[in-house]
Design a protein around this motif. Structure first.
Motif, PDB file in Angstrom:
ATOM      1  N   PHE A  85      35.080  37.280  23.672  1.00 51.33           N
ATOM      2  CA  PHE A  85      35.244  36.110  22.562  1.00 51.33           C
ATOM      3  C   PHE A  85      34.566  34.841  22.794  1.00 51.33           C
ATOM      4  O   PHE A  85      34.819  34.352  23.896  1.00 51.33           O
ATOM      5  N   SER A  86      33.849  34.288  21.778  1.00 54.15           N
ATOM      6  CA  SER A  86      33.128  33.112  21.897  1.00 54.15           C
ATOM      7  C   SER A  86      34.324  31.717  22.068  1.00 54.15           C
ATOM      8  O   SER A  86      35.248  31.758  21.343  1.00 54.15           O
ATOM      9  N   GLU A  87      33.795  30.873  22.792  1.00 60.54           N
ATOM     10  CA  GLU A  87      34.573  29.673  22.892  1.00 60.54           C
ATOM     11  C   GLU A  87      34.840  28.870  21.472  1.00 60.54           C
ATOM     12  O   GLU A  87      35.931  28.458  21.011  1.00 60.54           O
ATOM     13  N   SER A  88      33.868  29.096  20.869  1.00 55.76           N
ATOM     14  CA  SER A  88      33.862  28.317  19.324  1.00 55.76           C
ATOM     15  C   SER A  88      35.017  29.185  18.561  1.00 55.76           C
ATOM     16  O   SER A  88      35.679  28.283  17.680  1.00 55.76           O
ATOM     17  N   PHE A  89      35.046  30.252  18.638  1.00 58.13           N
ATOM     18  CA  PHE A  89      36.134  30.971  17.759  1.00 58.13           C
ATOM     19  C   PHE A  89      37.401  30.637  18.238  1.00 58.13           C
ATOM     20  O   PHE A  89      38.392  30.266  17.507  1.00 58.13           O
ATOM     21  N   ILE A  90      37.552  30.664  19.711  1.00 56.67           N
ATOM     22  CA  ILE A  90      38.985  30.371  19.906  1.00 56.67           C
ATOM     23  C   ILE A  90      39.172  29.069  19.934  1.00 56.67           C
ATOM     24  O   ILE A  90      40.510  28.641  19.455  1.00 56.67           O
ATOM     25  N   ASN A  91      38.743  28.081  20.023  1.00 59.78           N
ATOM     26  CA  ASN A  91      38.969  26.456  19.552  1.00 59.78           C
ATOM     27  C   ASN A  91      38.934  26.199  18.306  1.00 59.78           C
ATOM     28  O   ASN A  91      39.695  25.335  18.100  1.00 59.78           O
ATOM     29  N   ASP A  92      38.690  27.093  17.516  1.00 58.35           N
ATOM     30  CA  ASP A  92      38.686  26.444  16.269  1.00 58.35           C
ATOM     31  C   ASP A  92      39.956  27.065  15.390  1.00 58.35           C
ATOM     32  O   ASP A  92      40.062  26.843  14.205  1.00 58.35           O
ATOM     33  N   ILE A  93      40.562  28.066  16.140  1.00 54.44           N
ATOM     34  CA  ILE A  93      41.767  28.605  15.434  1.00 54.44           C
ATOM     35  C   ILE A  93      42.803  27.547  16.260  1.00 54.44           C
ATOM     36  O   ILE A  93      43.304  27.778  17.286  1.00 54.44           O
ATOM     37  N   PRO A  94      43.447  26.814  15.245  1.00 57.25           N
ATOM     38  CA  PRO A  94      44.551  25.791  15.629  1.00 57.25           C
ATOM     39  C   PRO A  94      45.804  26.612  16.169  1.00 57.25           C
ATOM     40  O   PRO A  94      46.088  27.872  15.849  1.00 57.25           O
ATOM     41  N   LYS A  95      46.242  26.028  17.451  1.00 56.81           N
ATOM     42  CA  LYS A  95      47.669  26.671  17.936  1.00 56.81           C
ATOM     43  C   LYS A  95      48.839  25.937  17.030  1.00 56.81           C
ATOM     44  O   LYS A  95      49.214  24.923  17.644  1.00 56.81           O
ATOM     45  N   SER A  96      49.130  26.582  16.215  1.00 53.97           N
ATOM     46  CA  SER A  96      50.243  26.215  15.353  1.00 53.97           C
ATOM     47  C   SER A  96      51.254  27.398  15.166  1.00 53.97           C
ATOM     48  O   SER A  96      51.270  28.343  15.890  1.00 53.97           O
TER      49      SER A  96
END
Length: 431
Positions: A85-96
């Motif tokens: 998994f790319s970091e950009s994908f993980i970081n752009d999905i808010p933890k909500s």
């Protein structure tokens, strides 16, 4: 007494010899059977089309063998494939608190330090539809969702429908397939499929030995329409280009259709150079597409994901809109993605896409979901002005000269498609 002892000795010796012979023969048979099974697995792509005559794969013994063989190949593929998994994908999905976000991040917590997913159990190991009660506990306003949306969420983890009609020889030609048209269709759209077959999706070898093949991706007839399964079965036998899976064809099942296509292509057409994924009501300019693809540098060709790109899009919260997404289901912006009317991507990305799509929760909009999969692989879409998924100026829509410079336009009905193709290739046309 001596005679009795001699007889017993002979019997024991004979038994021992027979036992040794049996063991040797059994070992030889076992080894031969193993080789035969390996040959059967290796030759799976050379089998005849598998077609269920009564729309029920469960009663089709041949299809069951194919399904088991596919499962073995799939397991082998998983063992050697490494996807991160790319970091950009993980970081752009808010933890909500949104359900989809929680579902994804709950899984991502299981990744190792490098973000590798190769040793994790896919989300679709078992199909157990979620109960309405359970979902109501996790989504407070779940019962206020539209009924079709509720059905989609309940079946989000059901990712492995059986294939009812297969075309295992589709890419088994002596020449490597250069371009595979994978066209989303529905049982009732025969006229559209036939227009594609007679025009831009016609299977042939173009100049330079570029082989073009076509498949149409279908579910079963929707309950809101007449049952056309028997007609589709006949069509599949007649043209050899129809794939049907055991799920109801509907808007919210388009993401499932995307996922099962990745799996099919990995097993049946994994050597293809490029894939065109699109709708059955687009007009594609095949010679121009081939010219573009053939001109690509190797590095760009191996990571290609192009079409008309939608950037900075966000979920629509109006329940009356087709693309409605509730706030309590998904929170955040969409990644940049190619419009689902039609886009191109590299065949080299098939295996990574297949694997990564098993770990990202299904999303109700298929082209957004596909964009998520590409972004998770760190592959970003590239805009191509030849893709016009929102159509061109009205005064140019019947102009063959205008279409000769485009790769795709959306929408065109069957009659417009046939007429445009005929005019574009007329020796009388002067542009």
């Amino acid at each position: 007494m001596r005679r009795t002892k001699a007889l017993i000795l002979i019997m024991l010796t004979s038994s021992f010899v027979l036992l040794m012979l049996y063991s040797m023969l059994n070992l030889q048979f076992t080894n031969s059977q193993g080789v035969a099974e390996e040959m059967q697995l290796a030759d799976i792509t050379n089998e005849a089309p598998v077609i269920s005559t009564d729309t029920s794969i469960k009663e089709n013994a041949i299809a069951e063998i194919v399904s088991q063989s596919e499962s073995v190949m799939y397991t082998t593929t998983k063992a050697v494939q490494l996807v991160t998994f790319s970091e950009s994908f993980i970081n752009d999905i808010p933890k909500s608190g949104a359900y989809w976000n929680r579902k994804l991040h709950s899984f991502l917590r299981q990744l190792d330090a490098t973000g590798n997913v190769s040793k994790l159990v896919p989300l679709n190991t078992h199909c157990q539809p979620e109960s309405a009660e359970s979902l109501h506990m996790n989504i407070p306003d779940f019962r206020n969702y539209p009924e079709l949306y509720q059905n989609f969420i309940q079946g989000m983890d059901c990712r492995n429908p059986q294939i009812l009609i297969d075309q295992p020889r589709k890419c088994a030609s002596a020449q490597k397939v250069f371009l595979l048209f994978a066209i989303k269709s529905t049982p009732r759209h025969f006229e559209r499929r036939q227009a594609v077959r007679e025009t831009w999706g016609k299977e042939r070898t173009y100049t330079g030995g570029l082989v073009v093949k076509t498949v149409f991706l279908l579910g079963t007839s929707s309950s809101d329409y007449p049952n056309l399964d028997k007609m589709v079965t006949f069509e599949a036998k007649e043209f050899g280009d129809v794939l049907v899976w055991d799920f109801q064809d509907s808007f919210y099942n388009l993401t499932l259709k995307e996922h099962v296509f990745f799996k099919w292509a990995v097993h049946r057409c994994h050597h293809v150079s490029f894939i065109f994924k699109g709708d059955d009501d687009v007009f594609a300019n095949t010679p121009e597409i081939l010219h573009y693809l053939h001109s690509l540098e190797p590095e760009k060709a191996s990571n290609l994901y192009t079409g008309q790109i939608i950037s900075e899009a966000t979920p629509l919260r109006d329940v009356n809109i087709k693309y409605y997404v509730p706030q309590t289901f998904f929170d955040g912006a969409y990644p940049a993605y190619a419009g689902g009317g039609g886009f191109l991507f590299s065949g080299a990305l098939l295996r990574p896409l297949h694997l990564i799509s098993q770990y990202i929760p299904f999303f109700p909009i298929d082209d957004v979901y596909t964009g998520m999969c590409f972004k998770a692989l760190n592959v970003f879409p590239e805009k191509h002005k030849g893709f016009q998924t929102f159509d061109i100026r009205e005064q140019d829509r019947d102009n063959a000269c205008v279409h000769k410079s485009l790769l795709l336009v959306h929408k065109r009905n069957a009659q417009q498609t046939v007429r445009l193709w005929r005019n574009m290739h007329s020796p009388l046309l002067t542009c």
